[in-house]
Each structure stands twice: as structure tokens, then as C-alpha cells.
Design a protein around this motif. Structure first.
Motif, PDB file in Angstrom:
ATOM      1  N   ALA A 244       0.820  -1.214   0.000  1.00  0.00           N
ATOM      2  CA  ALA A 244       0.000   0.000   0.000  1.00  0.00           C
ATOM      3  C   ALA A 244       0.851   1.261   0.000  1.00  0.00           C
ATOM      4  O   ALA A 244       0.392   2.321  -0.427  1.00  0.00           O
ATOM      5  CB  ALA A 244      -0.920   0.001   1.212  1.00  0.00           C
ATOM      6  N   ALA A 245       2.083   1.160   0.440  1.00  0.00           N
ATOM      7  CA  ALA A 245       2.943   2.341   0.561  1.00  0.00           C
ATOM      8  C   ALA A 245       3.180   3.039  -0.768  1.00  0.00           C
ATOM      9  O   ALA A 245       3.367   4.253  -0.804  1.00  0.00           O
ATOM     10  CB  ALA A 245       4.281   1.948   1.185  1.00  0.00           C
TER      11      ALA A 245
ATOM     12  N   TRP B 163       1.101   3.798  -2.934  1.00  0.00           N
ATOM     13  CA  TRP B 163      -0.013   4.696  -3.256  1.00  0.00           C
ATOM     14  C   TRP B 163      -0.285   5.711  -2.148  1.00  0.00           C
ATOM     15  O   TRP B 163      -1.264   6.448  -2.215  1.00  0.00           O
ATOM     16  CB  TRP B 163      -1.277   3.887  -3.515  1.00  0.00           C
ATOM     17  CG  TRP B 163      -1.233   3.156  -4.814  1.00  0.00           C
ATOM     18  CD1 TRP B 163      -1.276   3.706  -6.065  1.00  0.00           C
ATOM     19  CD2 TRP B 163      -1.114   1.756  -5.016  1.00  0.00           C
ATOM     20  NE1 TRP B 163      -1.200   2.727  -7.018  1.00  0.00           N
ATOM     21  CE2 TRP B 163      -1.097   1.518  -6.403  1.00  0.00           C
ATOM     22  CE3 TRP B 163      -1.026   0.668  -4.158  1.00  0.00           C
ATOM     23  CZ2 TRP B 163      -1.002   0.249  -6.947  1.00  0.00           C
ATOM     24  CZ3 TRP B 163      -0.923  -0.601  -4.697  1.00  0.00           C
ATOM     25  CH2 TRP B 163      -0.913  -0.796  -6.082  1.00  0.00           C
ATOM     26  N   THR B 164       0.533   5.737  -1.115  1.00  0.00           N
ATOM     27  CA  THR B 164       0.326   6.675  -0.009  1.00  0.00           C
ATOM     28  C   THR B 164       1.575   7.528   0.178  1.00  0.00           C
ATOM     29  O   THR B 164       2.645   7.194  -0.340  1.00  0.00           O
ATOM     30  CB  THR B 164       0.044   5.930   1.311  1.00  0.00           C
ATOM     31  OG1 THR B 164       1.203   5.187   1.683  1.00  0.00           O
ATOM     32  CG2 THR B 164      -1.144   4.989   1.186  1.00  0.00           C
TER      33      THR B 164
ATOM     34  N   LEU C 169       3.333   2.897   7.819  1.00  0.00           N
ATOM     35  CA  LEU C 169       1.975   2.364   7.805  1.00  0.00           C
ATOM     36  C   LEU C 169       1.812   1.264   8.854  1.00  0.00           C
ATOM     37  O   LEU C 169       0.791   1.206   9.548  1.00  0.00           O
ATOM     38  CB  LEU C 169       1.620   1.826   6.416  1.00  0.00           C
ATOM     39  CG  LEU C 169       1.365   2.877   5.337  1.00  0.00           C
ATOM     40  CD1 LEU C 169       1.195   2.208   3.983  1.00  0.00           C
ATOM     41  CD2 LEU C 169       0.159   3.719   5.678  1.00  0.00           C
TER      42      LEU C 169
ATOM     43  N   GLN D 131      -9.695   1.860   1.962  1.00  0.00           N
ATOM     44  CA  GLN D 131      -8.975   2.442   3.103  1.00  0.00           C
ATOM     45  C   GLN D 131      -7.771   3.259   2.643  1.00  0.00           C
ATOM     46  O   GLN D 131      -7.464   4.296   3.230  1.00  0.00           O
ATOM     47  CB  GLN D 131      -8.545   1.332   4.066  1.00  0.00           C
ATOM     48  CG  GLN D 131      -9.715   0.704   4.776  1.00  0.00           C
ATOM     49  CD  GLN D 131      -9.344  -0.569   5.504  1.00  0.00           C
ATOM     50  OE1 GLN D 131      -8.399  -1.269   5.112  1.00  0.00           O
ATOM     51  NE2 GLN D 131     -10.087  -0.882   6.547  1.00  0.00           N
ATOM     52  N   ILE D 132      -7.110   2.826   1.592  1.00  0.00           N
ATOM     53  CA  ILE D 132      -5.982   3.587   1.043  1.00  0.00           C
ATOM     54  C   ILE D 132      -6.474   4.912   0.487  1.00  0.00           C
ATOM     55  O   ILE D 132      -5.885   5.971   0.739  1.00  0.00           O
ATOM     56  CB  ILE D 132      -5.239   2.764  -0.032  1.00  0.00           C
ATOM     57  CG1 ILE D 132      -4.560   1.550   0.607  1.00  0.00           C
ATOM     58  CG2 ILE D 132      -4.214   3.625  -0.764  1.00  0.00           C
ATOM     59  CD1 ILE D 132      -4.033   0.547  -0.387  1.00  0.00           C
TER      60      ILE D 132
ATOM     61  N   LEU E  63      -7.364   7.153   3.364  1.00  0.00           N
ATOM     62  CA  LEU E  63      -6.141   7.640   4.009  1.00  0.00           C
ATOM     63  C   LEU E  63      -5.537   8.788   3.222  1.00  0.00           C
ATOM     64  O   LEU E  63      -5.147   9.806   3.796  1.00  0.00           O
ATOM     65  CB  LEU E  63      -5.128   6.487   4.128  1.00  0.00           C
ATOM     66  CG  LEU E  63      -3.783   6.803   4.730  1.00  0.00           C
ATOM     67  CD1 LEU E  63      -3.928   7.147   6.203  1.00  0.00           C
ATOM     68  CD2 LEU E  63      -2.850   5.622   4.565  1.00  0.00           C
ATOM     69  N   ASN E  64      -5.486   8.646   1.904  1.00  0.00           N
ATOM     70  CA  ASN E  64      -4.962   9.729   1.066  1.00  0.00           C
ATOM     71  C   ASN E  64      -5.835  10.970   1.174  1.00  0.00           C
ATOM     72  O   ASN E  64      -5.323  12.092   1.252  1.00  0.00           O
ATOM     73  CB  ASN E  64      -4.863   9.278  -0.390  1.00  0.00           C
ATOM     74  CG  ASN E  64      -3.705   8.331  -0.600  1.00  0.00           C
ATOM     75  OD1 ASN E  64      -2.735   8.350   0.142  1.00  0.00           O
ATOM     76  ND2 ASN E  64      -3.818   7.502  -1.606  1.00  0.00           N
TER      77      ASN E  64
END
Length: 96
Positions: free
Chosen positions: A41-42, A44-45, A52, A76-77, A80-81
Motif C-alpha cells: 500500500a505504501a 499509493w500513499t 503504515l 482504506q488507502i 487515508l490519502n
């Protein structure tokens, strides 16, 4: 007689986290409910995978726990963004 020498071992290196290939983007229909590891996921964040994982450990963000591992869904990603987006400041219109 000499004193015994202390033995030092090299610092233990952790293996690099495994990141699967051909992951769907979180904002696509396939990626919306796909489970990403924090390191996956990192990308895209604005955070690293380690950050994370720390945020999950401190329960600062929503995540999915399957009994053994922690995951983030595409929704959730995206949330979060959106949470960490800084919106531009606009002055309010002056009352006349």
C-alpha cells in the motif's frame, strides 16, 4: 593467561518484504476490496511501509486484521490519502 575475547556477530538483517506483482490500483473496481500489505500500500500513499505498520500498531488508521496479518483495502488507502490532503486556503468573501 589472557582474558577471553568477546565475540561479536553481524547485525541480523531482516529479509525485504515481499511485494506481489501486478497489483490492481486501489481506485479501480478490482482494487477497491483487494487486500494490500502495508508495504504494498505504501506505493499509493505518502507513507513508507514501516510507517503504515506503525500507524496500524498504534491504531491511528483503519485496517483489516485476518487473525495473523494486517491489510489495507483499496477503499482504506483512498480514505487515508483523502484524510492527509491539504486543501488550498481561500479567503471568505467580504460581507457588503
Amino acid at each position: 593467561m589472557t582474558a577471553p575475547q568477546a565475540t561479536t556477530s553481524a547485525p541480523r538483517k531482516r529479509p525485504a518484504p515481499k511485494i506481489r506483482e501486478d497489483l490492481p490500483a486501489p481506485n479501480t473496481p478490482e482494487g477497491e476490496l483487494f487486500h494490500y500489505t502495508p508495504h504494498e500500500a505504501a506505493q499509493w500513499t505518502p507513507f513508507s511501509g514501516r510507517k503504515l505498520m506503525e500507524m496500524i500498531r498504534l491504531r491511528e488508521i483503519e485496517y483489516v486484521f485476518n487473525g495473523r496479518d494486517n491489510y489495507l483495502t483499496g477503499r482504506q488507502i483512498a480514505a487515508l490519502n483523502e484524510h492527509f490532503v491539504v486543501k488550498p486556503f481561500s479567503k471568505p468573501a467580504r460581507a457588503a
